[in-house]
Motif scaffolding. Structure first.
Motif, PDB file in Angstrom:
ATOM      1  N   MET A   1      33.270  22.561 -26.612  1.00 18.65           N
ATOM      2  CA  MET A   1      31.984  22.167 -27.166  1.00 18.65           C
ATOM      3  C   MET A   1      30.877  22.418 -26.160  1.00 18.65           C
ATOM      4  O   MET A   1      31.112  22.417 -24.947  1.00 18.65           O
ATOM      5  CB  MET A   1      32.005  20.675 -27.508  1.00 18.65           C
ATOM      6  CG  MET A   1      33.000  20.303 -28.599  1.00 18.65           C
ATOM      7  SD  MET A   1      32.956  18.532 -28.903  1.00 18.65           S
ATOM      8  CE  MET A   1      34.243  18.395 -30.104  1.00 18.65           C
ATOM      9  N   SER A  68      28.997  11.819 -24.181  1.00 20.92           N
ATOM     10  CA  SER A  68      28.792  13.088 -24.873  1.00 20.92           C
ATOM     11  C   SER A  68      30.132  13.741 -25.181  1.00 20.92           C
ATOM     12  O   SER A  68      31.026  13.781 -24.338  1.00 20.92           O
ATOM     13  CB  SER A  68      27.944  14.019 -23.992  1.00 20.92           C
ATOM     14  OG  SER A  68      27.885  15.303 -24.538  1.00 20.92           O
ATOM     15  N   GLU A  69      30.246  14.228 -26.428  1.00 21.61           N
ATOM     16  CA  GLU A  69      31.405  14.931 -26.952  1.00 21.61           C
ATOM     17  C   GLU A  69      32.568  14.016 -27.301  1.00 21.61           C
ATOM     18  O   GLU A  69      33.585  14.480 -27.816  1.00 21.61           O
ATOM     19  CB  GLU A  69      31.878  16.038 -25.996  1.00 21.61           C
ATOM     20  CG  GLU A  69      30.804  17.076 -25.716  1.00 21.61           C
ATOM     21  CD  GLU A  69      31.320  18.287 -24.956  1.00 21.61           C
ATOM     22  OE1 GLU A  69      32.552  18.404 -24.812  1.00 21.61           O
ATOM     23  OE2 GLU A  69      30.502  19.115 -24.536  1.00 21.61           O
ATOM     24  N   CYS A  70      32.448  12.703 -27.050  1.00 24.61           N
ATOM     25  CA  CYS A  70      33.526  11.773 -27.383  1.00 24.61           C
ATOM     26  C   CYS A  70      33.240  11.064 -28.698  1.00 24.61           C
ATOM     27  O   CYS A  70      32.126  10.582 -28.922  1.00 24.61           O
ATOM     28  CB  CYS A  70      33.708  10.738 -26.279  1.00 24.61           C
ATOM     29  SG  CYS A  70      34.291  11.429 -24.715  1.00 24.61           S
ATOM     30  N   VAL A  72      32.807  10.434 -32.877  1.00 25.60           N
ATOM     31  CA  VAL A  72      31.928  11.051 -33.872  1.00 25.60           C
ATOM     32  C   VAL A  72      30.530  11.238 -33.311  1.00 25.60           C
ATOM     33  O   VAL A  72      29.921  12.312 -33.422  1.00 25.60           O
ATOM     34  CB  VAL A  72      31.887  10.183 -35.153  1.00 25.60           C
ATOM     35  CG1 VAL A  72      30.935  10.792 -36.176  1.00 25.60           C
ATOM     36  CG2 VAL A  72      33.274  10.031 -35.755  1.00 25.60           C
ATOM     37  N   ARG A  75      30.220  13.856 -30.473  1.00 29.41           N
ATOM     38  CA  ARG A  75      30.269  15.224 -30.996  1.00 29.41           C
ATOM     39  C   ARG A  75      28.934  15.593 -31.643  1.00 29.41           C
ATOM     40  O   ARG A  75      28.450  16.720 -31.489  1.00 29.41           O
ATOM     41  CB  ARG A  75      31.400  15.352 -32.011  1.00 29.41           C
ATOM     42  CG  ARG A  75      31.535  16.749 -32.581  1.00 29.41           C
ATOM     43  CD  ARG A  75      32.781  16.895 -33.420  1.00 29.41           C
ATOM     44  NE  ARG A  75      32.792  18.179 -34.108  1.00 29.41           N
ATOM     45  CZ  ARG A  75      33.766  18.590 -34.901  1.00 29.41           C
ATOM     46  NH1 ARG A  75      34.827  17.825 -35.109  1.00 29.41           N
ATOM     47  NH2 ARG A  75      33.704  19.765 -35.493  1.00 29.41           N
ATOM     48  N   ALA A  78      26.504  16.425 -28.839  1.00 25.91           N
ATOM     49  CA  ALA A  78      26.784  17.701 -28.187  1.00 25.91           C
ATOM     50  C   ALA A  78      26.460  18.892 -29.077  1.00 25.91           C
ATOM     51  O   ALA A  78      25.884  19.884 -28.627  1.00 25.91           O
ATOM     52  CB  ALA A  78      28.250  17.758 -27.757  1.00 25.91           C
ATOM     53  N   GLU A  79      26.815  18.788 -30.367  1.00 21.39           N
ATOM     54  CA  GLU A  79      26.644  19.928 -31.266  1.00 21.39           C
ATOM     55  C   GLU A  79      25.297  19.918 -31.989  1.00 21.39           C
ATOM     56  O   GLU A  79      24.937  20.897 -32.628  1.00 21.39           O
ATOM     57  CB  GLU A  79      27.779  19.940 -32.291  1.00 21.39           C
ATOM     58  CG  GLU A  79      29.149  20.130 -31.650  1.00 21.39           C
ATOM     59  CD  GLU A  79      30.265  20.222 -32.678  1.00 21.39           C
ATOM     60  OE1 GLU A  79      29.975  20.160 -33.892  1.00 21.39           O
ATOM     61  OE2 GLU A  79      31.430  20.349 -32.273  1.00 21.39           O
ATOM     62  N   VAL A  83      27.970  14.924 -38.148  1.00 25.07           N
ATOM     63  CA  VAL A  83      29.432  14.948 -38.163  1.00 25.07           C
ATOM     64  C   VAL A  83      29.897  13.819 -39.083  1.00 25.07           C
ATOM     65  O   VAL A  83      29.511  12.655 -38.897  1.00 25.07           O
ATOM     66  CB  VAL A  83      30.017  14.753 -36.746  1.00 25.07           C
ATOM     67  CG1 VAL A  83      31.541  14.702 -36.806  1.00 25.07           C
ATOM     68  CG2 VAL A  83      29.555  15.880 -35.823  1.00 25.07           C
ATOM     69  N   ARG A  93      39.631  15.938 -35.729  1.00 30.91           N
ATOM     70  CA  ARG A  93      38.362  16.622 -35.440  1.00 30.91           C
ATOM     71  C   ARG A  93      37.577  15.930 -34.335  1.00 30.91           C
ATOM     72  O   ARG A  93      36.577  16.468 -33.861  1.00 30.91           O
ATOM     73  CB  ARG A  93      37.507  16.698 -36.709  1.00 30.91           C
ATOM     74  CG  ARG A  93      38.126  17.527 -37.824  1.00 30.91           C
ATOM     75  CD  ARG A  93      37.297  17.405 -39.081  1.00 30.91           C
ATOM     76  NE  ARG A  93      35.895  17.745 -38.819  1.00 30.91           N
ATOM     77  CZ  ARG A  93      34.878  17.265 -39.523  1.00 30.91           C
ATOM     78  NH1 ARG A  93      35.101  16.414 -40.521  1.00 30.91           N
ATOM     79  NH2 ARG A  93      33.646  17.631 -39.240  1.00 30.91           N
ATOM     80  N   ILE A  94      37.993  14.750 -33.939  1.00 28.70           N
ATOM     81  CA  ILE A  94      37.261  13.989 -32.936  1.00 28.70           C
ATOM     82  C   ILE A  94      38.242  13.384 -31.932  1.00 28.70           C
ATOM     83  O   ILE A  94      39.444  13.309 -32.187  1.00 28.70           O
ATOM     84  CB  ILE A  94      36.451  12.837 -33.579  1.00 28.70           C
ATOM     85  CG1 ILE A  94      37.388  11.914 -34.359  1.00 28.70           C
ATOM     86  CG2 ILE A  94      35.338  13.374 -34.462  1.00 28.70           C
ATOM     87  CD1 ILE A  94      36.757  10.610 -34.802  1.00 28.70           C
ATOM     88  N   THR A  95      37.713  12.954 -30.795  1.00 22.54           N
ATOM     89  CA  THR A  95      38.515  12.150 -29.878  1.00 22.54           C
ATOM     90  C   THR A  95      38.523  10.715 -30.394  1.00 22.54           C
ATOM     91  O   THR A  95      37.694  10.336 -31.227  1.00 22.54           O
ATOM     92  CB  THR A  95      37.930  12.175 -28.453  1.00 22.54           C
ATOM     93  OG1 THR A  95      36.696  11.422 -28.431  1.00 22.54           O
ATOM     94  CG2 THR A  95      37.676  13.599 -27.980  1.00 22.54           C
TER      95      THR A  95
END
Length: 295
Positions: A1, A68-70, A72, A75, A78-79, A83, A93-95
């Motif tokens: 990501m 960040s990126e962890c 929903v 993500r 970050a994106e 989501v 799809r997620i951590t």
């Protein structure tokens, strides 16, 4: 990501709390979406801190730091796109760093919508269901519309902060010299006009009053002295038109900036030149500044 793109901390000179703005938007979303739970938080550095809640049953999410990126929300940060997860606990799809907190609120489906301002993620808003079913497209669009509305509010606040910083720099320049350079004078006038336009479009009465007060301070910064008592009175629109004339704008450009017709701008020019008893645009600017009517 991709790495999350976040904004530096705001200056907060006149700025109301962005967390309060987020909470207000969540309350509006509760009415428009009917979602049983909504929450969110502002991004600080690489992390988000949850600070606004509607419909929560406990304090388990309060002040939770989302990396960040962890999860929903991370993500979405970050994106920089929404989501949505319908079956949260089995999704690949997620951590799942925040499963205990999500489970503590009984959330089964979750949507996160980032608040993106000028290419930077400044906050994220969540909507959740306590049943295992997708969040519908209509509801999702309403949450995303709320995120866009909050982004516009934060962008306005950023612009106010930027203009206040210009004001403070101009004040320092005036204090340190016998007069005002052309570049400083132009910056003061640009800030004055920008703040007036923001004040005209904000829905926050307190912010509008603050902006207009700052605009009046800007008018006193010309020539490094207190303006003389004005002999004439210009309307607000006449001041706006003359301010753009001072920046070198032609009538057509002024009309575009103020969303007026060309003939209306010409009419304003005739009226203000008559009031000031001058015969040219340059004379109008000089006389208006001498009287402290414009920066």
């Amino acid at each position: 990501m991709n790495s999350a793109r976040t904004d530096p901390e705001p200056s907060g000179r006149l700025r109301p709390s962005d967390d309060d703005a987020l909470r207000a938007q969540l309350r509006l979303l509760q009415i428009s979406t009917g979602l049983p739970i909504l929450f969110g938080g502002a991004v600080h550095g690489q992390d988000m801190i949850l600070s606004g809640f509607v419909g929560t049953r406990s304090n388990i999410l309060r002040n939770l730091v989302i990396s960040s990126e962890c999860g929903v929300g991370g993500r979405a940060i970050a994106e920089q796109r929404p989501v949505s997860i319908a079956d949260y606990f089995v999704s690949d799809r997620i951590t799942h760093d925040y499963d205990p907190q999500v489970a503590g609120e009984g959330i089964e489906s979750l949507l996160a919508a980032p608040v993106v301002v000028r290419g930077r993620t400044r906050a994220t808003m969540y909507g959740g269901l306590r049943v295992n079913m997708p969040i519908g497209d209509t509801v999702a669009e309403q949450v995303m519309a709320g995120a866009r509305a909050l982004a516009r509010e934060i962008e306005i606040r950023d612009e106010v902060d930027r203009r206040i910083e210009l004001l403070e720099n101009a004040r320092d320049a005036v204090a340190g010299s016998a007069g005002v350079s052309a570049s400083v004078s132009e910056g003061i006038t640009e800030s004055y006009l920008a703040l007036r336009e923001i004040a005209a479009h904000t829905a926050d009465p307190a912010l509008e009053a603050q902006l207009r007060a700052v605009g009046e301070k800007l008018r006193t910064l010309t020539a490094g002295r207190t303006p003389t008592a004005a002999r004439v009175q210009l309307s607000e629109r006449e001041r706006d038109v003359l301010g753009y004339v001072a920046l070198g704008c032609r009538n057509a450009e002024i009309a575009e900036r103020l969303s007026l017709s060309l003939e209306t701008v010409k009419s304003y020019m005739r009226n203000l030149m008559g009031k000031l008893d001058v015969h040219s645009r340059h004379e109008a600017v000089v006389e208006a500044r001498r009287q402290g009517l414009i920066p």
